[in-house]
Scaffold this active site. Structure first.
Site, PDB file in Angstrom:
ATOM      1  N   LYS A 173       0.825  -1.232  -0.113  1.00 20.35           N
ATOM      2  CA  LYS A 173      -0.329   0.186   0.449  1.00 20.35           C
ATOM      3  C   LYS A 173       0.686   1.533  -0.153  1.00 20.35           C
ATOM      4  CE  LYS A 173      -3.846  -2.764   0.190  1.00 20.35           C
ATOM      5  NZ  LYS A 173      -4.470  -3.135  -0.652  1.00 20.35           N
ATOM      6  N   CYS A 174       1.928   1.112  -0.403  1.00 18.44           N
ATOM      7  CA  CYS A 174       3.094   2.300  -0.016  1.00 18.44           C
ATOM      8  C   CYS A 174       3.114   2.648  -2.006  1.00 18.44           C
ATOM      9  CB  CYS A 174       4.093   1.438  -0.429  1.00 18.44           C
ATOM     10  SG  CYS A 174       5.997   3.011   0.180  1.00 18.44           S
ATOM     11  N   GLY A 175       3.069   4.400  -1.812  1.00 14.93           N
ATOM     12  CA  GLY A 175       3.448   5.190  -2.653  1.00 14.93           C
ATOM     13  C   GLY A 175       4.345   4.897  -3.917  1.00 14.93           C
TER      14      GLY A 175
END
Length: 160
Positions: free
Chosen positions: A34-36
């Site tokens: 869920k990280c950019g």
């Protein structure tokens, strides 16, 4: 001491002895779904597919220590990586990369290749390249795109 002295666990808890990868070039990355920076999964997979037969092993070690960006269970994380990013390279169970419960592999890597952050991992997708003798070779920042490491990977694989 080298990387072959350590064990990791698969998402289902099975022990994997890194000695199994003796003679291979290893890229270890702390990941999060869920990280950019998750688009890096695709570039990691590209490297995996291109160089796995030449001796490159990519190991994604998921971590939830940065703004809870790996909230998935071990099982759902693997499924998410496969469905959303096409990941077929090795993933481990979720681990910690900082603090008292730091995984021994990350303690070793941070001590071997510390940078201006010292022995701390700044963010998801910090990458460690290990040569075919099990010796940490280089540490890359979270924002370094995996394909930017290709020249050095090729060098360690003796392809250039």
């Amino acid at each position: 001491m080298n990387i072959y002295d350590f064990n990791i666990k698969s998402p289902n808890g099975a022990s994997i002895h890194l000695d199994e990868y003796r003679g291979k070039v290893i890229l270890i990355v702390n990941t999060a779904t869920k990280c950019g920076l998750t688009p890096q999964f695709e570039e990691l997979e590209t490297l995996h597919l291109k160089y796995k037969d030449e001796g490159l092993i990519i190991i994604g070690m998921p971590c939830n220590q940065f703004l809870n960006q790996e909230p998935e269970t071990n099982e759902s994380m693997v499924e998410s990586c496969k469905i959303n990013h096409g990941v077929t390279f090795l993933l481990t169970e979720k681990i910690n990369v900082n603090g008292n419960d730091t995984h021994p592999v990350f303690n070793f890597l941070k001590k071997s290749l510390f940078n201006f952050f010292g022995q701390k991992i700044k963010w998801n997708f910090t990458k460690f390249l290990i040569d075919n003798n099990g010796v940490p070779y280089k540490r890359y920042s979270p924002t370094t795109k995996p394909l930017a490491m290709e020249t050095e990977i090729r060098k360690l694989l003796n392809l250039d």
